[in-house]
Design a protein around this motif. Structure first.
Motif, PDB file in Angstrom:
ATOM      1  N   THR A   1       0.810  -1.223   0.000  1.00 14.61           N
ATOM      2  CA  THR A   1       0.000   0.000   0.000  1.00 14.61           C
ATOM      3  C   THR A   1       0.839   1.267   0.000  1.00 14.61           C
ATOM      4  O   THR A   1       0.349   2.344  -0.345  1.00 14.61           O
ATOM      5  N   GLN A   2       2.119   1.175   0.378  1.00 11.68           N
ATOM      6  CA  GLN A   2       2.964   2.377   0.403  1.00 11.68           C
ATOM      7  C   GLN A   2       3.442   2.791  -0.988  1.00 11.68           C
ATOM      8  O   GLN A   2       3.953   3.885  -1.178  1.00 11.68           O
ATOM      9  N   ILE A   3       3.264   1.908  -1.979  1.00 12.30           N
ATOM     10  CA  ILE A   3       3.723   2.220  -3.338  1.00 12.30           C
ATOM     11  C   ILE A   3       2.891   3.370  -3.900  1.00 12.30           C
ATOM     12  O   ILE A   3       1.660   3.321  -3.917  1.00 12.30           O
ATOM     13  N   THR A   4       3.575   4.408  -4.370  1.00 15.29           N
ATOM     14  CA  THR A   4       2.903   5.542  -4.989  1.00 15.29           C
ATOM     15  C   THR A   4       3.596   5.863  -6.306  1.00 15.29           C
ATOM     16  O   THR A   4       4.762   5.518  -6.513  1.00 15.29           O
ATOM     17  N   PRO A   5       2.868   6.517  -7.230  1.00 16.92           N
ATOM     18  CA  PRO A   5       3.477   6.850  -8.532  1.00 16.92           C
ATOM     19  C   PRO A   5       4.748   7.659  -8.367  1.00 16.92           C
ATOM     20  O   PRO A   5       4.879   8.493  -7.470  1.00 16.92           O
ATOM     21  N   ALA A   6       5.665   7.427  -9.282  1.00 16.93           N
ATOM     22  CA  ALA A   6       6.991   8.047  -9.140  1.00 16.93           C
ATOM     23  C   ALA A   6       6.977   9.527  -9.460  1.00 16.93           C
ATOM     24  O   ALA A   6       7.727  10.303  -8.850  1.00 16.93           O
TER      25      ALA A   6
END
Length: 900
Positions: A526-531
């Protein structure tokens, strides 16, 4: 037309004239008589003239009237008009005609009854038809006549009357038929009275689940009093709330949402809490109108609207109508309602609604209502807005009698299995239910496809992240420390082996739920966010928003994000669908086949579709949630080529994970051009995925709720049409639609237009099947809530239903199963989100908590019979049954009219 003979014969030589007439009443109240002069003599009556024509005291016109010569045995007709002063319909009057002919005279009279207008005659004919239908009942439930008088000679579970009661209606019908011959103005009101009496005399003991007479409304809530909405600030009820409310404000505003027609104003509260005092809050009061003695058993009710951004901030309401206060907590509504029954959009944000109902804190004289909203101690600084509407004090109607609860008597073990009717061999669909493990009891008898609500979600199957996962800066992600491979995963094999190994081989099927969702993913994911795109809502057209459970944010490249989801889908699907040890399977365990699998769940944003679709009916991209760890796969390509869209990629990954022979061939042929992230983790053998080919791959599903909102259904239609069309030109196209099935969760509620609203989305998706851009539809999480607006009032399962609620539940299930049967060729399965007792959020399924069949079961098994046997509910569900009939035109707006 009425006919009478009145004139006798007057002889002159061989001439004998006989005069007859028929009468009709015209629409203006006047009368017209057609007079027939018959010569029964042997010589011609010459120069015949009618000189007198009277109907009562009114003279006819035109007079005199020459009718010429009348040969022997000949008849000549002529017409006269009489004014309305001749009398009223049904009056007895004298009709007279006289005249001359060469050599003689004729004349005569008769007492006649004045006829009715054609409209009155038509009304009486219609009423007679209704009376005859009432006396007969219908083909399913004919009215029985008890000659014994006490019903001992009939089936008292079905409609019956005594012989004397039947004779009273039959006599009134006979008199009405006679009135068509000789008008009797009293026949119509007499028949109406007899019909009303007969309706009240029809009896039934209610023991047959397919038939019930109207039990009455029961003790529905009635208004006692309500605030005037002249709100003013007051000293807080809780002394810990600061007197200045930390700057909180309140005011009345017009209802701000799209469904504003007919809505009253709302109380808007802007809530602030500085975080420096013990409590934050706001306290206000309004006069009650009228001032009353609030009775025992009264309740306080109101609707609360709150933004999603306000979840977790609003602690509780404190309210009173006298001196004693009561608390009603709002925070409990925050995250349980993942599928809200009402969604609105205001100031660019999604709003939800909940209904508050609590017992009054104190009975007796009440003239002022106090409403207080405050937070708890230890809360950080926070602010939000909330709206209140429809605040009132109610009590059960003291003039009515409470309805008894229905008692379901037939256990699931003795009623006909649902799947004995609904199955593929009968031209229908599979019946399914929630639950895994060994298939026994109700599941074994009634269902053939099963699902678990949670154990295939990412937080359960993929709790540990791979240690190759890093941010764009090369930093490891929290929780992603596991050696890559099967060690990252935990698989609930036993739950699905129990299904596979029950019954005969292949008898029971499995539906998988779910690969990707904005909720219930592990923290490392869930911590993955767009770069390169800002996380969280930032006002862009793409409405980026964080999924649930995001405690930290880490920018990850789109290639890395794609590798995460490609691995996740491939490992999970191949674990079950193959015997490869790489994926934690084995030849000893064997394949665990899945019939269908939800790949993506609930990715349409709660409210953006209601804003976007009216502006552009073909839009969809900006109406998605763009869950951060999923949309990171698209990142700065989100508005570009559809083949880079994250939804497209998720389904493409699933096609590769569980390939057919055509996919395996395309994968091998195009291997050199495939992206590197597909090749890093050994999911192929030098470009070959032949080892994972299956002849009957699991069907891939996009699953969502709320399709009774037409703009949401259209958003999904647009998305599937666009993505599946793009897939046709993909080098890896495998002959199957990219998204094969649209899953309609159908967590629905009893409602007057529920069935026809569902029919709209079903027709919309069926159109995609007709256009060869979709394989089918499923109803993946079906159950029904009983809202307060339903007949008999609201209820929460597994609570027993009063008989009116029970009938409404059965009627709604009957309508829905008529809809399912109508679209059966398009539907893969209908899956009940619960086996017995209750479904999602207090909803009702087809068996009660004792595993007895409830009204919903009977409505599902024989919809037409149930509807005919509960016709007293027809007014509430007005028009619904007709809209479900074959050939009804379903208006799809700019897409035309769909008929089936």
């Amino acid at each position: 037309m009425l006919f009478s003979v009145f004139g006798g014969a007057f002889a002159q030589g061989t001439v004998t004239l006989v005069t007859t007439a028929t009468r009709t009443q015209l629409s203006d109240g006047s009368y017209q008589s057609t007079v027939y002069l018959t010569n029964n003599g042997t010589a011609t009556a010459q120069n015949v003239v009618v000189s007198t024509a009277m109907l009562g005291t009114a003279a006819g016109s035109p007079l005199p009237k020459a009718v010429g010569n009348i040969p022997p045995r000949a008849v000549v007709s002529t017409a006269f008009t009489f004014p309305a002063s001749a009398g009223l319909s049904g009056a007895a009057v004298v009709e007279r005609y006289s005249g001359t002919y060469t050599g003689g005279t004729f004349g005569g009279s008769l007492r006649v009854v004045l006829p009715a207008t054609p409209d009155l005659t038509a009304q009486l004919n219609s009423l007679i038809a209704q009376g005859q239908a009432l006396a007969a009942g219908n083909a399913e439930f004919p009215v029985q006549v008890s000659n014994a008088g006490n019903g001992s000679d009939v089936n008292k579970a079905l409609p019956w009357v005594t012989a004397a009661e039947f004779k009273a209606l039959d006599d009134a019908l006979k008199a009405a038929r006679n009135a068509l011959v000789q008008w009797n103005a009293q026949a119509m009101p007499n028949l109406q009275s007899a019909m009303a009496a007969f309706k009240g005399q029809i009896k039934s003991d209610g023991s047959d689940p397919y038939f019930r007479l109207d039990p009455g409304p029961g003790r529905l809530p009635v208004m006692v009093t309500a605030p005037t909405n002249a709100w003013s600030a007051r000293t807080p009820l809780d002394a810990r709330v600061p007197a200045d409310f930390d700057g909180s404000t309140f005011r009345m505003i017009p209802y701000p949402f799209a469904d504003a027609q007919g809505q009253a104003q709302v109380l808007l509260i802007n809530y602030f809490y500085r975080g420096t005092t013990t409590f934050g809050g706001v306290s206000m009061q309004s006069p009650l109108s009228p001032s009353v003695d609030v009775p025992t058993g009264a309740t306080i009710e109101f609707d609360v609207y709150y933004p999603k951004s306000g979840q977790g901030k609003l602690m509780r309401w404190r309210l009173t109508n006298r001196s004693t206060t009561i608390d009603s907590y709002l925070r409990g509504y925050d995250y349980t309602n993942l599928n809200p029954s009402w969604v609105g959009s205001y100031n660019g944000e999604t709003w939800l609604k909940t209904h508050v109902s609590v017992n009054v804190p104190q009975t007796g004289a009440s003239s002022t209502f106090v409403l207080e909203l405050h937070g708890e101690n230890g809360r950080p600084p926070e602010s939000t807005s909330v709206m209140v509407q429809n605040l009132k004090i109610t009590q059960p109607d003291p003039k009515t009698t409470a309805l008894p609860n229905v008692v379901n008597t037939q256990n699931q073990s003795v009623v006909a299995p649902l799947k004995s009717l609904y199955n593929n061999a009968n031209g229908y669909f599979m019946m399914g239910a929630l639950g895994t493990g060994a298939v026994t009891g109700t599941r074994a008898r009634h269902y053939e496809i099963f699902v678990d609500g949670n154990n295939l979600k990412a937080d359960g199957t993929h709790p540990r992240g791979p240690n190759w996962l890093t941010s764009v800066l090369g930093e490891p992600l929290t929780g992603a420390t596991t050696t890559p491979g099967v060690g990252e995963y935990s698989f609930p094999d036993n739950a699905y082996l129990g299904i596979r190994d029950s019954g005969t081989p292949g008898q029971y099927k499995i539906h998988g739920h779910v690969m990707a969702w904005y909720n219930q993913a592990p923290g490392w994911m869930t911590q993955i966010t767009p770069a390169t795109l800002a996380a969280g809502y930032n006002g862009t057209p793409y409405f980026y928003g964080l999924g649930n459970g995001v405690s930290r944010q880490t920018a990850v490249s789109k290639e890395m994000a794609r590798r995460v989801q490609f691995n996740h889908i491939t490992y999970v699907m191949r674990h079950f669908l193959t015997t490869s040890t790489k994926y934690g399977s084995s030849a000893a365990r064997g394949v665990i086949p899945f019939s269908t699998w939800d790949i993506l769940n609930e990715e349409v944003h709660e409210s953006r579709h209601s804003v976007n679709i009216p502006l552009d009916p073909n839009s969809w991209r900006s109406s998605l949630k763009h869950t951060n760890w999923l949309v990171a796969m698209s990142d700065d390509l989100i508005a570009g080529d559809l083949k880079d869209h994250y939804v497209y990629l998720l389904f493409k990954f699933a096609h590769i994970a569980a390939p057919n022979a055509q996919m395996a061939a395309a994968f091998k042929a195009n291997y050199a051009s495939l992206p590197n992230y597909m090749k890093l983790d050994g999911h192929d053998d030098n470009g070959s995925i032949d080892a994972y080919v299956t002849s009957n791959p699991t069907k891939l599903v996009y699953n969502d709720y709320g399709f009774t909102a037409r703009s949401k259904a259209r958003t999904v239609y647009n998305m599937v049409r666009a993505l599946n069309s793009a897939w046709l030109s993909d080098p890896l196209y495998d002959g199957r639609p990219l998204i094969e099935i649209i899953g309609n969760q159908a967590h629905d509620a009893v409602g007057s237009t529920q069935a026809s609203d569902t029919q709209y989305s079903t027709a919309l998706f069926a159109k995609l099947v007709d256009d060869h851009l979709l394989s089918g539809i499923d109803f993946s999480e079906f159950d029904l809530q009983m809202p307060t607006s339903a007949p008999g009032g609201g209820a929460t399962a597994p609570a027993a239903l009063n008989i009116r609620q029970s009938d409404a539940l059965g009627y709604q299930y009957a309508l829905m199963y008529k809809l399912f049967a109508k679209f059966a060729p398009y539907i893969h399965h209908v899956l009940s989100w619960g086996v017995a007792g209750s479904g999602w959020q207090g909803s009702y399924v087809l068996f009660d908590g004792n595993s007895n069949a409830n009204a919903g079961y009977y409505g599902a098994m024989n919809p037409n019979r149930f509807l005919l046997g509960h016709s007293y509910l027809d007014d509430y569900f007005a028009g619904e049954n007709d809209k479900l009939k074959s050939g009804y035109g379903i208006d799809l707006g700019d897409l035309g009219v769909y008929k089936r």
